[in-house]
Every structure is written in C-alpha cells, then in structure tokens.
Motif scaffolding. Structure first.
Motif, short mmCIF file in Angstrom:
data_model
loop_
_atom_site.label_atom_id
_atom_site.label_comp_id
_atom_site.label_asym_id
_atom_site.label_seq_id
_atom_site.Cartn_x
_atom_site.Cartn_y
_atom_site.Cartn_z
N THR A 106 -19.10 -6.02 39.51
CA THR A 106 -20.43 -5.48 39.76
C THR A 106 -21.00 -4.90 38.48
O THR A 106 -20.25 -4.55 37.55
N LYS A 107 -22.31 -4.81 38.42
CA LYS A 107 -22.98 -4.10 37.34
C LYS A 107 -23.56 -2.81 37.93
O LYS A 107 -23.86 -2.74 39.12
N GLN A 108 -23.71 -1.82 37.06
CA GLN A 108 -24.28 -0.56 37.53
C GLN A 108 -25.06 0.12 36.43
O GLN A 108 -24.77 -0.05 35.24
N LEU A 109 -26.06 0.88 36.83
CA LEU A 109 -26.84 1.74 35.93
C LEU A 109 -26.75 3.17 36.46
O LEU A 109 -26.92 3.39 37.66
N PRO A 110 -26.49 4.14 35.56
CA PRO A 110 -26.24 5.53 36.01
C PRO A 110 -27.27 6.55 35.56
O PRO A 110 -26.92 7.54 34.92
N PRO A 111 -28.57 6.36 35.81
CA PRO A 111 -29.54 7.36 35.32
C PRO A 111 -29.20 8.76 35.82
O PRO A 111 -28.89 8.94 37.00
N SER A 112 -29.26 9.73 34.90
CA SER A 112 -28.92 11.12 35.23
C SER A 112 -29.92 12.06 34.58
O SER A 112 -30.44 11.78 33.49
N LEU A 113 -30.18 13.17 35.24
CA LEU A 113 -31.06 14.21 34.72
C LEU A 113 -30.27 15.50 34.67
O LEU A 113 -29.73 15.93 35.70
N LEU A 114 -30.20 16.13 33.47
CA LEU A 114 -29.35 17.31 33.31
C LEU A 114 -30.10 18.44 32.61
O LEU A 114 -30.93 18.20 31.72
N LEU A 115 -29.77 19.66 33.01
CA LEU A 115 -30.23 20.86 32.32
C LEU A 115 -29.15 21.23 31.29
O LEU A 115 -27.98 21.35 31.63
N GLN A 116 -29.56 21.42 30.02
CA GLN A 116 -28.60 21.68 28.94
C GLN A 116 -28.77 23.08 28.37
O GLN A 116 -29.87 23.63 28.29
N TRP A 117 -27.63 23.60 27.90
CA TRP A 117 -27.59 24.90 27.22
C TRP A 117 -26.98 24.73 25.84
O TRP A 117 -25.88 24.17 25.71
N TYR A 118 -27.70 25.19 24.82
CA TYR A 118 -27.26 25.14 23.43
C TYR A 118 -27.00 26.58 22.97
O TYR A 118 -27.94 27.34 22.74
N PRO A 119 -25.72 26.99 22.82
CA PRO A 119 -25.42 28.41 22.60
C PRO A 119 -25.59 28.89 21.16
O PRO A 119 -25.76 30.09 20.93
N MET A 120 -25.53 27.99 20.17
CA MET A 120 -25.53 28.41 18.77
C MET A 120 -26.94 28.76 18.29
O MET A 120 -27.94 28.48 18.95
N ASP A 121 -26.98 29.37 17.10
CA ASP A 121 -28.26 29.64 16.45
C ASP A 121 -29.04 28.33 16.33
O ASP A 121 -28.46 27.26 16.08
N LYS A 122 -30.35 28.40 16.47
CA LYS A 122 -31.16 27.18 16.53
C LYS A 122 -31.14 26.38 15.22
O LYS A 122 -31.49 25.20 15.22
N ARG A 123 -30.70 26.98 14.10
CA ARG A 123 -30.63 26.25 12.84
C ARG A 123 -29.19 25.88 12.45
O ARG A 123 -28.93 25.44 11.34
N SER A 124 -28.26 26.05 13.38
CA SER A 124 -26.87 25.70 13.09
C SER A 124 -26.73 24.19 12.89
O SER A 124 -27.32 23.40 13.61
N SER A 125 -25.92 23.79 11.91
CA SER A 125 -25.70 22.36 11.65
C SER A 125 -24.62 21.78 12.56
O SER A 125 -24.44 20.56 12.59
N VAL A 126 -23.88 22.63 13.26
CA VAL A 126 -22.93 22.18 14.28
C VAL A 126 -23.35 22.83 15.59
O VAL A 126 -23.35 24.05 15.71
N GLN A 127 -23.73 22.01 16.55
CA GLN A 127 -24.33 22.55 17.78
C GLN A 127 -23.64 21.98 19.01
O GLN A 127 -23.90 20.85 19.43
N PRO A 128 -22.72 22.73 19.62
CA PRO A 128 -22.16 22.29 20.91
C PRO A 128 -23.17 22.54 22.02
O PRO A 128 -24.11 23.34 21.87
#
Length: 231
Positions: A106-128
């Motif tokens: 079978t083939k499948q498509l998994p469209p998803s909508l998510l709310l995200q949280w970015y904890p680091m400073d907004k100018r951090s070069s590493v952003q989990p």
C-alpha cells in the motif's frame, strides 16, 4: 583602486552588520529531507468471514520518502508546523498457520499538524524543539501480491482479490533539533523523530472465499534528516 577598495569595505560592512535571522514571531521555516517510517506493528488475528484464525497476524515493512515541513512562528518560542511527504510505500505480510507470505503493498500519505515549542534563545545556532498535534493518514493504491493470490487459489478463489485499508486519525508527537550555518545562519541542518498513532482496519475481499479482516496498529517512528531554511 581606492574607490573600489572603499566600496568593497562598505559592502562587507553592510553584510556583516545584518543581524542573524532568528527564531522569532513572523519567521517561516521550511525543511526537507529523507523520512523513514519504521512501524511498531501490533495486529489482531485474521478473521475469515467472521471466524478468527488463531496464531495469525499482519506485519508492515519500513518505507522511505521525501519529507517536507513548513513552520510559521507565531511567537519567539512557539510555532505551528505542517508535515507532508511524497507517498510512502509499505509491503504487508501475513504471519501464522505455519508460514509467512507477502499479502500485498500500500501507499500512504501522513499529513500532520503540530504545535511546536522552541526553548532556546531565539538567536541560538543550535535549537532543539518539541511538538505535539494530530495526524491523518491516507492509504491508497493497495495491491495484492501474486503469492497471496496463489494461496487464495488453494482455498477455491479464482482471482480478483482486493486489499483495502481504512484511513487513520490519531495523535502525533515530535522531537527535533536545528543546527544553523551559512550566511546569517539562515541554513539549517535538521534531525527529527516523530511518533505517530496510526490504526487501521485491513480487509481482503476474496471471491468464492469471503472477507479476510484484521485490525492493525502501525504506530511508527518516523526519522527525518535534511536541510532547512529560515525566511
């Protein structure tokens, strides 16, 4: 020569003085890369015209495709992500009754909508980041394998078996990290993993035999690796 040198210095100063693009309200982030779906399958026993076949189950193989995501940051630390992809293809097997055989694909498509949280400073070069939301998986182009048709023939079927899987609606969660690089750190190296709740009812309609059904929890981990760009 002095004029050229002065112009070059001015241009470099202008470029270097532009602030690095940040994870901030109004930003748009686009990511793309390889996505690999690794199902963690649990299945009910198969039923043939309502009669359960003990010791049987359904399994689903991994699949890979091009993953695509787009994020709109409505706050310096919060965003909304839409997950999409090119179609994934999965092989389906039946186990039990002393054998394992290919049922189909079978083939499948998994469209998803998510709310995200970015904890680091907004100018951090590493952003989990972490995300949670909903998924709607669409199954299509289901095909029966020739090996399955041959087995159905031993039960008296004359061919023409059809496979169908119900679409699924469930929860989705993710964890990821961006590593910024390049001019003004606009470019991103992205790694992420999604956990998606996918439950479906599978049915094979076999002429002269009846319907073969099973409830299948696919619940895959989806691993992605690729590049991104912040606007």
């Amino acid at each position: 020569m002095n004029r050229i040198t002065a112009c070059t210095a001015a241009a470099l100063t202008a470029v270097l003085s532009v602030p690095a693009l940040a994870y901030e309200k109004g930003s748009i982030i686009v990511r793309s890369g390889i996505a690999s779906v690794a199902p963690d399958v649990s299945s009910s026993a198969l039923s043939v015209s309502g009669a359960r076949l003990g010791g049987t189950r359904v399994d689903v193989d991994n699949g890979s495709a091009l993953g695509l995501t787009g994020v709109y940051m409505f706050h310096d630390h919060w965003g909304v992500e839409l997950l999409a992809a090119t179609p994934f293809t999965h092989d389906i097997q039946v186990e039990g009754l002393g054998a394992t055989f290919d049922l189909g694909e079978t083939k499948q498509l998994p469209p998803s909508l998510l709310l995200q949280w970015y904890p680091m400073d907004k100018r951090s070069s590493v952003q989990p980041y972490l995300g949670v939301g909903v998924n709607y998986t669409v199954f299509f182009d289901e095909d029966i394998d020739s090996e399955a048709d041959a087995r159905f023939a031993t039960l008296g079927a004359t061919g023409g078996a059809k496979l169908s899987l119900d679409n699924s609606f469930g929860l989705a969660a993710e964890a990821g990290v961006d590593f910024a690089f390049g001019a003004n750190r606009r470019w991103l190296l992205n790694l992420a993993v999604f956990l998606i709740d996918i439950d479906t009812d599978a049915k094979v309609t076999v002429p002269e035999v009846g319907d073969i059904t099973a409830s299948v929890d696919i619940d895959p981990l989806v691993y992605t690796a690729g590049l991104g760009y912040r606007f």
